[in-house]
Design a protein around this motif. Structure first.
Motif: not given
Length: 453
Positions: A99-104
């Motif tokens: 999820l973090g990778i998608i957002v950044w």
């Protein structure tokens, strides 16, 4: 004790995956500090005609606005760190990091289209929110895949990705900007995260679920098995422990210095009139390659040194704090970098300081896994990271204003003192690195649930 050969090597592939993730994380983070030296970028963000020459007043105004953009990133990063640690401990490392990778990655790509400093603040804020997942995920992964005695070295290895990310940015981004314009730098680097997302999702799993992991290596990883805490402690409960505060203090005083290097070193080398040679987009590559290769060596060496001390029979307390003291002393001379007129000496002093910081960071990350059960490590890392980001916000808001008024010397003086101050406070708060027992966390958690009812 089982050796590396008899226990297997698969766990080091997981470190390599975390190293790659951290590298891409820092590429996306670092692009702006090089782009901000581009004259076209400055004019467009200030809404000035491209054929008009930048005045000193315009440059100073840009630096102050740039400080505010940097503070917006760190504000979101602070909130994100707290939320990411909590989320990862609840939904798992695999889904939380994805999820973090998608957002950044979305935020990094969207920066391609910004037109104003306000738009830049928003995209950098979203970037900070997503990127905050990297370190809680990585530190928790290390705690899951490595026994305690190997964690500082493993943390040092994955943390070396920060330097590689900056090196690759320094080597590639200036050429990309000069050839295709500043917008291309954000578009190209933003796409890297989507490739990472695919690789992470189809590669990562917990040790017990990985068919490629041998039974001998799994037994070695679990050789100092810790009890898991069935009741998830709240942030308030974790903050009631002095172990959490020792970790938070180390992050609060040291993390802002690293972010200062990342954010302002290109401008320091580009605008410092005292230096006998200035750097620009055409010449950043080699000096930054030197600085961050030395930083990489520091991350790995000081992570190894702490592990080596423990293999000699030293306690974790003595090994970690001795290594951190050496790192803190190595940073002290950096204040002279703002006074010398030699580019070579400035690069050498900054290289030593950044290497020492990375060694400090590698050992700080082990605090969370040394002091808490592994299934609350991400939450503790998130709390510490939040404190580090708050320190970063304060320094970011002041940096541009101090630099435009007094130059870089006050900033380097702050850097030279921060680590010794942090170590002193850590030792006062936590004279011995005594782990929090899982039973104690469990009992507090149950008491909290009963009180709530």
């Amino acid at each position: 004790m089982q050796t590396l050969t008899t226990s297997g090597r698969f766990r080091w592939r997981i470190v390599a995956l975390l190293f790659l993730a951290t590298t891409i994380n820092y590429i996306d983070r670092q692009v702006l500090s090089f782009t901000m030296t581009d004259e076209v970028f400055r004019k467009e963000m200030l809404d000035l005609p491209l054929d008009k020459e930048l005045t000193k007043e315009a440059i100073d105004r840009f630096k102050i606005l740039y400080s505010d953009v940097d503070a917006a990133f760190k504000f979101a990063y602070a909130i994100g760190f707290l939320l990411a640690g909590w989320l990862i401990d609840r939904i798992g490392t695999k889904r939380g990091f994805a999820l973090g990778i998608i957002v950044w990655s979305i935020a990094a790509t969207l920066t391609t289209f910004v037109q104003t400093m306000t738009g830049l603040r928003w995209t950098r804020g979203i970037l900070g929110l997503g990127e905050s997942a990297n370190f809680p995920s990585s530190v928790k992964t290390i705690s899951e895949w490595f026994p305690r005695r190997e964690r500082s070295f493993a943390n040092g290895l994955f943390n070396a990705g920060t330097n590689v990310g900056i090196i690759l940015t320094a080597l590639a981004i200036p050429s990309l900007i000069l050839r295709f314009g500043w917008r291309s730098s954000f578009f190209v680097t933003g796409l890297l995260g989507f490739g990472l997302l695919i690789l992470w999702w189809f590669t990562y799993s917990k040790p017990e679920r990985n068919p490629k992991l041998s039974p001998a290596e799994l037994a070695y990883i679990r050789s100092d098995e810790e009890r898991r805490v069935p009741v998830k402690p709240s942030w308030g409960q974790l903050l009631s422990y002095k172990q959490t505060w020792a970790f938070a203090i180390g992050k609060f005083l040291a993390d802002p210095i690293w972010w200062f290097y990342m954010t302002w070193l290109p401008d320091f080398f580009n605008s410092n009139d005292a230096l006998d040679q200035k750097l620009d987009l055409k010449s950043f590559g080699v000096p930054f390659l030197i600085i961050y290769l030395v930083s990489d060596a520091g991350s790995i060496f000081f992570g190894w040194l702490s592990t080596q001390f423990m293999s000699l029979g030293w306690s974790a307390n003595r090994a970690r704090k001795t290594t951190m003291l050496i790192c803190a002393l190595c940073v002290v001379p950096i204040f002279f970098a703002a006074q010398t007129n030699s580019l070579t000496i400035a690069i050498a002093l900054i290289s030593l300081a950044t290497a020492a910081h990375q060694g400090w960071a590698a050992n700080m990350y082990t605090f969370a896994s040394d002091l808490f059960p592994r299934n609350v490590v991400a939450s503790v890392t998130g709390i510490g990271g939040m404190f580090g980001a708050v320190g970063g916000i304060l320094l970011a808001l002041l940096s541009g204003r101090i630099i435009t008024a007094f130059g870089y010397l006050p900033m380097f003086i702050v850097a030279s003192c921060s680590y010794l101050t942090a170590l002193l406070l850590i030792h006062l708060v936590l004279p011995k690195l005594e782990p929090v027992k899982a039973e104690e966390l469990e009992n507090r958690g149950k008491w909290s649930l009963l009180s709530a009812k």
